[in-house]
Write a protein that holds these residues in place. Structure first.
Motif, short mmCIF file in Angstrom:
data_model
loop_
_atom_site.label_atom_id
_atom_site.label_comp_id
_atom_site.label_asym_id
_atom_site.label_seq_id
_atom_site.Cartn_x
_atom_site.Cartn_y
_atom_site.Cartn_z
N VAL A 11 50.79 9.41 -4.51
CA VAL A 11 50.77 9.76 -3.18
C VAL A 11 48.87 10.01 -3.27
CG1 VAL A 11 53.08 10.08 -2.37
CG2 VAL A 11 50.83 11.91 -3.09
N HIS A 12 48.13 9.35 -2.37
CA HIS A 12 46.85 10.05 -1.99
C HIS A 12 46.96 10.09 -0.33
CE1 HIS A 12 45.60 8.43 -5.52
NE2 HIS A 12 46.49 7.32 -4.98
N GLY A 13 46.36 11.52 0.15
CA GLY A 13 45.71 11.87 1.66
C GLY A 13 46.94 12.63 1.89
N VAL A 14 48.17 13.05 1.18
CA VAL A 14 49.00 14.15 1.93
C VAL A 14 49.05 15.21 1.02
CG1 VAL A 14 51.66 13.81 1.68
CG2 VAL A 14 50.46 12.00 1.00
N LYS A 15 49.60 16.02 1.55
CA LYS A 15 49.28 17.52 1.62
C LYS A 15 51.17 18.61 1.86
CE LYS A 15 47.37 22.03 2.38
NZ LYS A 15 46.26 22.91 3.77
N VAL A 16 51.69 18.31 0.82
CA VAL A 16 52.73 19.77 1.62
C VAL A 16 52.25 20.74 1.64
CG1 VAL A 16 54.42 20.72 0.18
CG2 VAL A 16 53.90 18.58 -0.59
N LEU A 17 53.20 21.30 3.11
CA LEU A 17 53.05 22.11 3.92
C LEU A 17 53.63 23.35 3.39
CD1 LEU A 17 52.77 20.17 8.09
CD2 LEU A 17 50.08 20.98 5.78
N LYS A 18 55.06 23.34 3.16
CA LYS A 18 56.12 24.16 2.54
C LYS A 18 57.07 23.80 1.67
CE LYS A 18 57.00 25.33 7.92
NZ LYS A 18 58.31 25.35 8.94
N ASP A 19 57.49 24.39 1.23
CA ASP A 19 58.38 24.36 -0.62
C ASP A 19 59.26 23.99 0.09
OD1 ASP A 19 56.40 26.36 -1.59
OD2 ASP A 19 58.27 28.39 -1.20
N LEU A 20 59.57 22.65 -1.18
CA LEU A 20 60.05 21.98 -0.82
C LEU A 20 62.26 23.00 -0.76
CD1 LEU A 20 61.28 18.86 -1.14
CD2 LEU A 20 61.84 19.44 -3.69
N SER A 21 62.52 22.57 0.25
CA SER A 21 64.14 22.78 0.52
C SER A 21 64.51 21.71 -0.20
CB SER A 21 64.30 22.58 2.26
OG SER A 21 63.52 23.80 2.12
N TRP A 22 65.99 21.68 -0.94
CA TRP A 22 67.42 21.07 -1.48
C TRP A 22 67.87 21.56 -2.00
CZ3 TRP A 22 69.00 21.73 -5.87
CH2 TRP A 22 68.50 22.50 -6.68
N GLU A 36 51.87 16.82 5.26
CA GLU A 36 50.35 16.68 6.25
C GLU A 36 49.74 15.31 5.71
OE1 GLU A 36 47.66 19.10 9.74
OE2 GLU A 36 46.81 18.85 7.38
N CYS A 37 49.69 14.12 6.84
CA CYS A 37 49.11 12.99 6.01
C CYS A 37 47.35 12.55 7.13
CB CYS A 37 50.07 11.53 6.07
SG CYS A 37 51.70 12.42 5.79
N ASP A 38 46.98 12.20 6.14
CA ASP A 38 45.30 12.28 6.56
C ASP A 38 45.71 11.06 6.70
OD1 ASP A 38 44.28 14.66 5.70
OD2 ASP A 38 43.80 13.70 3.69
#
Length: 294
Positions: A11-22, A36-38
């Motif tokens: 992926v490019h231009g993608v920022k993870v904002l929170k810890d993964l919930s699973w 958040e995606c550019d």
């Protein structure tokens, strides 16, 4: 051991904002991403397991364009009004976003081997091999949102609640056939003996229907039907009957109080024992003890 889909992604231009919930269930792994995606963000993905993608939330009316061939004009757009796609195992997927936006989405990964063992020939494997870059099903979107909530903020309800949500979703995605009401058989003698021995060994603790179904390699609904066909009682009633037998064995000794016998037999308290005991024996445990104790 938790199932892992082994998905490869770039992926490019993608920022993870929170810890993964699973969370994981037998044959299913669900994870919720908040990113958040550019503008111009893109990625490509391929997994060894089929998966359901559900767009849960988005801001600025952001949307995702999907295709299974890079550079193809054959694209679909996922957005708030069209939030789901289903990708079979081994099918590559390319995504892109025209404008900046924040997304929250659910990925539901399926372990086909485990689900095939669980549902046997009632699982429509062809349904899990069909690419659906977009589809509409109110049942799926409702269940997916509830499962996502269980990943992010697990409820205080019994595990049966989340298990039921996942089972219902698999029933829809895998087109699980209904168990015939007529002509269906009970458990085989060998399997019934195995299940009853397990229930005897563990009768003083709560045994879930899912636990017994996994032991028998059957779906919970099919197992429950087959068990009742074989024994005349639902699994829970059979377990209560075994606890009553344990309590009776303890009550033959006058040194055992009703409270001690209740707790040792797996009941929550004396009143619970009395209520269930009366259902099976037609009398109270105190009266039974007076008649049968040494």
């Amino acid at each position: 051991m938790t199932f892992h889909p082994k998905m490869q992604s770039h992926v490019h231009g993608v920022k993870v904002l929170k810890d993964l919930s699973w969370r994981a269930w037998p044959g299913v792994l669900a994870d919720v991403w908040d990113v958040e995606c550019d503008a111009g963000a893109h990625g490509n993905y391929v997994s060894r397991a089929p998966r359901l993608f559900v767009l849960l939330e988005t801001d600025n009316r952001a949307s995702i364009e999907l295709t299974i061939r890079p550079g193809s004009t054959n694209r679909v757009t996922l957005g708030p009004d069209n939030p789901m796609c289903f990708i079979p195992a081994g099918v590559p997927l390319w995504s892109s976003m025209a404008k900046r936006g924040r997304l929250k989405h659910l990925d539901l990964h399926l372990d086909v081997s485990v689900l095939s063992d669980r549902f046997r020939d009632r699982l429509d494997l062809s349904a899990l091999e069909a690419t659906q870059l977009t589809f509409q099903d109110e049942r799926v979107i409702t269940l997916a949102r509830l499962i996502a909530m269980e990943c992010c903020s697990p409820s205080s309800l019994d595990e049966l609640y989340s298990d039921s949500l996942v089972t219902a979703l698999i029933a829809v995605l895998g087109n699980i056939a209904r168990v015939p009401e007529t002509g269906s058989s009970g458990l085989s003698p060998r399997l019934l003996k195995k299940v009853l021995a397990y229930m005897d060994e563990n009768c003083t603790r709560n045994i879930s229907l899912q636990e017994l179904a996994r032991l028998a390699n059957l779906s919970p609904s099919y197992f429950s039907h087959a068990f009742k066909k074989s024994t005349g009682l639902p699994p829970h009633r059979w377990q209560m009957g075994r606890r009553v037998e344990v309590a009776k064995s303890l009550l033959t000794d006058r040194q055992s109080s009703l409270t001690d016998a209740a707790i040792a037999a797996g009941f929550s308290d004396q009143s619970h024992l009395t209520r269930v005991f009366r259902q099976f024996e037609g009398t109270t445990p105190a009266a039974w003890q007076r008649q049968h104790s040494h």
